[in-house]
Design an enzyme around this catalytic site. Structure first.
Site, PDB file in Angstrom:
ATOM      1  CB  SER A 106      -0.936  -0.055   1.213  1.00  0.00           C
ATOM      2  OG  SER A 106      -1.919   0.943   1.155  1.00  0.00           O
ATOM      3  CG  HIS A 131      -4.305  -1.838  -2.038  1.00  0.00           C
ATOM      4  ND1 HIS A 131      -4.794  -2.538  -0.962  1.00  0.00           N
ATOM      5  CD2 HIS A 131      -3.732  -0.723  -1.504  1.00  0.00           C
ATOM      6  CE1 HIS A 131      -4.536  -1.904   0.159  1.00  0.00           C
ATOM      7  NE2 HIS A 131      -3.895  -0.796  -0.141  1.00  0.00           N
TER       8      HIS A 131
END
EC number: 3.4.21.92
Length: 211
Positions: A106, A131
Protein backbone atom coordinates in the site's frame (compact mmCIF):
# COMPACT_ATOMS: atom_id res chain seq x y z
CA UNK A 1 -0.75 -3.49 31.90
CA UNK A 2 2.54 -2.04 30.70
CA UNK A 3 2.64 0.53 27.93
CA UNK A 4 3.56 -1.40 24.72
CA UNK A 5 5.73 1.51 23.56
CA UNK A 6 7.68 1.42 26.83
CA UNK A 7 8.05 -2.35 26.50
CA UNK A 8 9.30 -1.96 22.93
CA UNK A 9 11.82 0.72 23.87
CA UNK A 10 13.17 -1.51 26.64
CA UNK A 11 13.93 -4.13 23.98
CA UNK A 12 15.85 -1.74 21.72
CA UNK A 13 19.59 -2.55 22.00
CA UNK A 14 22.04 0.07 23.20
CA UNK A 15 25.43 0.46 21.57
CA UNK A 16 28.49 2.10 23.08
CA UNK A 17 31.19 3.87 21.13
CA UNK A 18 34.37 5.65 22.13
CA UNK A 19 34.60 9.39 21.52
CA UNK A 20 37.26 11.95 22.41
CA UNK A 21 35.11 12.70 25.46
CA UNK A 22 34.90 9.08 26.57
CA UNK A 23 32.21 6.48 26.06
CA UNK A 24 28.81 7.41 24.68
CA UNK A 25 25.74 5.16 24.59
CA UNK A 26 23.07 5.30 21.89
CA UNK A 27 19.99 3.28 21.19
CA UNK A 28 20.62 1.36 17.97
CA UNK A 29 18.27 3.51 15.85
CA UNK A 30 19.89 6.78 16.97
CA UNK A 31 23.29 5.31 16.15
CA UNK A 32 22.11 4.31 12.67
CA UNK A 33 20.61 7.78 12.19
CA UNK A 34 24.17 9.09 12.52
CA UNK A 35 24.93 6.95 9.46
CA UNK A 36 21.95 8.62 7.72
CA UNK A 37 19.73 5.52 7.92
CA UNK A 38 15.99 5.93 8.57
CA UNK A 39 13.52 3.12 9.25
CA UNK A 40 9.92 3.15 8.01
CA UNK A 41 8.61 0.17 9.97
CA UNK A 42 5.06 -0.87 10.80
CA UNK A 43 1.78 0.86 9.97
CA UNK A 44 2.02 4.31 8.40
CA UNK A 45 0.18 6.72 10.69
CA UNK A 46 0.57 10.31 11.89
CA UNK A 47 3.04 9.69 14.74
CA UNK A 48 5.31 7.48 12.67
CA UNK A 49 5.06 9.93 9.76
CA UNK A 50 6.01 12.85 12.00
CA UNK A 51 9.13 11.02 13.22
CA UNK A 52 10.24 10.09 9.69
CA UNK A 53 9.67 13.64 8.40
CA UNK A 54 11.63 15.07 11.34
CA UNK A 55 14.55 12.72 10.65
CA UNK A 56 14.57 13.63 6.95
CA UNK A 57 14.66 17.34 7.77
CA UNK A 58 17.37 16.84 10.41
CA UNK A 59 19.60 14.93 8.00
CA UNK A 60 19.09 17.57 5.32
CA UNK A 61 20.20 20.25 7.78
CA UNK A 62 23.20 18.12 8.75
CA UNK A 63 24.35 17.66 5.14
CA UNK A 64 22.17 18.81 2.23
CA UNK A 65 24.16 16.84 -0.38
CA UNK A 66 24.83 13.45 1.23
CA UNK A 67 22.38 10.65 0.48
CA UNK A 68 19.87 9.29 2.99
CA UNK A 69 19.00 5.59 3.18
CA UNK A 70 15.40 4.63 3.99
CA UNK A 71 14.72 1.01 5.00
CA UNK A 72 11.05 0.11 4.50
CA UNK A 73 9.14 -2.77 6.11
CA UNK A 74 5.55 -1.59 6.23
CA UNK A 75 2.04 -2.89 5.54
CA UNK A 76 0.93 0.63 4.62
CA UNK A 77 -1.62 2.71 6.45
CA UNK A 78 -3.09 6.20 6.37
CA UNK A 79 -2.79 7.82 2.94
CA UNK A 80 -2.28 11.38 4.18
CA UNK A 81 0.41 10.25 6.64
CA UNK A 82 2.23 8.49 3.81
CA UNK A 83 1.91 11.50 1.53
CA UNK A 84 3.51 13.68 4.23
CA UNK A 85 6.58 11.43 4.06
CA UNK A 86 6.45 11.30 0.26
CA UNK A 87 6.26 15.08 -0.13
CA UNK A 88 9.16 15.57 2.28
CA UNK A 89 11.28 13.05 0.35
CA UNK A 90 10.69 15.09 -2.80
CA UNK A 91 11.13 18.42 -1.01
CA UNK A 92 14.51 17.94 0.64
CA UNK A 93 17.79 18.30 -1.24
CA UNK A 94 19.61 15.05 -0.37
CA UNK A 95 18.80 12.03 -2.56
CA UNK A 96 16.84 9.37 -0.69
CA UNK A 97 17.74 5.74 -1.42
CA UNK A 98 15.00 3.23 -0.56
CA UNK A 99 15.34 -0.44 0.34
CA UNK A 100 12.48 -2.88 0.98
CA UNK A 101 13.15 -5.43 3.71
CA UNK A 102 10.22 -7.72 4.44
CA UNK A 103 7.30 -5.97 2.82
CA UNK A 104 6.24 -2.69 1.27
CA UNK A 105 2.47 -2.74 0.87
CA UNK A 106 0.00 0.00 0.00
CA UNK A 107 1.58 3.34 1.05
CA UNK A 108 4.78 1.43 1.80
CA UNK A 109 5.09 0.56 -1.90
CA UNK A 110 4.56 4.18 -2.90
CA UNK A 111 7.36 5.33 -0.57
CA UNK A 112 9.60 2.57 -1.95
CA UNK A 113 8.99 3.76 -5.51
CA UNK A 114 9.53 7.39 -4.49
CA UNK A 115 13.24 6.94 -3.85
CA UNK A 116 15.87 8.53 -6.06
CA UNK A 117 16.05 6.95 -9.51
CA UNK A 118 18.59 4.10 -9.68
CA UNK A 119 18.69 4.06 -5.85
CA UNK A 120 15.53 2.02 -5.19
CA UNK A 121 16.24 -1.53 -4.07
CA UNK A 122 14.55 -4.62 -2.67
CA UNK A 123 15.98 -7.68 -0.97
CA UNK A 124 15.30 -11.00 -2.74
CA UNK A 125 12.50 -12.21 -0.46
CA UNK A 126 10.76 -8.87 -0.05
CA UNK A 127 7.07 -8.70 -0.95
CA UNK A 128 5.48 -5.63 -2.49
CA UNK A 129 1.74 -4.97 -2.76
CA UNK A 130 -0.09 -2.19 -4.56
CA UNK A 131 -3.79 -1.40 -4.50
CA UNK A 132 -6.26 1.46 -4.62
CA UNK A 133 -7.12 3.42 -1.44
CA UNK A 134 -9.99 2.27 0.73
CA UNK A 135 -12.06 3.90 3.43
CA UNK A 136 -15.41 4.04 5.11
CA UNK A 137 -17.65 6.79 6.43
CA UNK A 138 -20.95 7.03 8.26
CA UNK A 139 -23.21 10.05 8.36
CA UNK A 140 -25.60 12.03 6.24
CA UNK A 141 -26.00 11.00 2.61
CA UNK A 142 -24.45 14.24 1.34
CA UNK A 143 -21.41 13.81 3.59
CA UNK A 144 -20.98 10.21 2.43
CA UNK A 145 -20.98 11.45 -1.18
CA UNK A 146 -18.34 14.07 -0.34
CA UNK A 147 -16.09 11.48 1.31
CA UNK A 148 -16.55 9.08 -1.60
CA UNK A 149 -15.47 11.83 -3.99
CA UNK A 150 -12.44 12.57 -1.83
CA UNK A 151 -11.37 8.91 -1.98
CA UNK A 152 -11.71 9.01 -5.77
CA UNK A 153 -9.59 12.18 -5.86
CA UNK A 154 -6.94 10.46 -3.73
CA UNK A 155 -7.03 7.41 -5.98
CA UNK A 156 -6.37 9.60 -9.03
CA UNK A 157 -3.52 11.41 -7.29
CA UNK A 158 -1.88 8.19 -6.10
CA UNK A 159 -2.14 6.74 -9.60
CA UNK A 160 -0.37 9.83 -10.97
CA UNK A 161 2.44 9.41 -8.43
CA UNK A 162 2.92 5.76 -9.40
CA UNK A 163 2.98 6.79 -13.08
CA UNK A 164 5.68 9.36 -12.34
CA UNK A 165 7.97 6.93 -10.52
CA UNK A 166 7.41 3.67 -12.42
CA UNK A 167 7.24 4.86 -16.03
CA UNK A 168 4.02 2.86 -16.51
CA UNK A 169 1.04 4.34 -18.34
CA UNK A 170 -1.89 5.65 -16.32
CA UNK A 171 -4.07 2.82 -17.67
CA UNK A 172 -1.51 0.19 -16.62
CA UNK A 173 -1.36 1.64 -13.11
CA UNK A 174 -5.13 1.89 -12.87
CA UNK A 175 -5.52 -1.75 -13.92
CA UNK A 176 -2.77 -2.96 -11.55
CA UNK A 177 -4.24 -1.14 -8.55
CA UNK A 178 -7.84 -2.23 -9.18
CA UNK A 179 -7.36 -5.10 -6.70
CA UNK A 180 -4.60 -6.08 -4.29
CA UNK A 181 -1.61 -6.89 -6.52
CA UNK A 182 1.18 -8.85 -4.84
CA UNK A 183 4.64 -8.74 -6.38
CA UNK A 184 7.92 -10.50 -5.76
CA UNK A 185 11.05 -8.37 -5.69
CA UNK A 186 11.80 -9.30 -9.30
CA UNK A 187 8.24 -8.48 -10.38
CA UNK A 188 8.45 -5.13 -8.60
CA UNK A 189 11.66 -4.38 -10.51
CA UNK A 190 10.02 -5.27 -13.82
CA UNK A 191 7.03 -3.08 -12.93
CA UNK A 192 9.29 -0.11 -12.16
CA UNK A 193 8.73 0.11 -8.40
CA UNK A 194 12.40 -0.62 -7.73
CA UNK A 195 15.53 -0.43 -9.85
CA UNK A 196 17.43 -3.43 -8.57
CA UNK A 197 17.07 -6.57 -6.46
CA UNK A 198 20.14 -6.97 -4.25
CA UNK A 199 21.26 -9.87 -2.08
CA UNK A 200 24.60 -8.55 -0.87
CA UNK A 201 25.96 -5.17 0.09
CA UNK A 202 28.27 -3.73 -2.55
CA UNK A 203 31.91 -4.09 -1.60
CA UNK A 204 33.88 -0.95 -0.89
CA UNK A 205 36.57 -0.30 -3.51
CA UNK A 206 40.03 -1.27 -2.31
CA UNK A 207 42.25 1.59 -1.22
CA UNK A 208 45.09 2.32 -3.66
CA UNK A 209 48.43 0.87 -2.63
CA UNK A 210 51.10 3.30 -1.56
CA UNK A 211 53.88 3.64 -4.10
Amino acid sequence: MRDPVETYMNLVPMVVEQTNRGERAYDIFSRLLKERIIFVTGPVEDNMSMLVVAQLLFLEADNPKKEISMYINSPGGVVTSGLAIYDTMQFIRPPVATLCTGQAASMGSLLLAAGEKDMRHALPNARIMVHQPSGGFQGQATDIMLHAQEILNLKKRLNEIYVKHTGQTYKAIEDALERDKFLTADMARDFGLVDKVIDKRAEEPAAPKAS
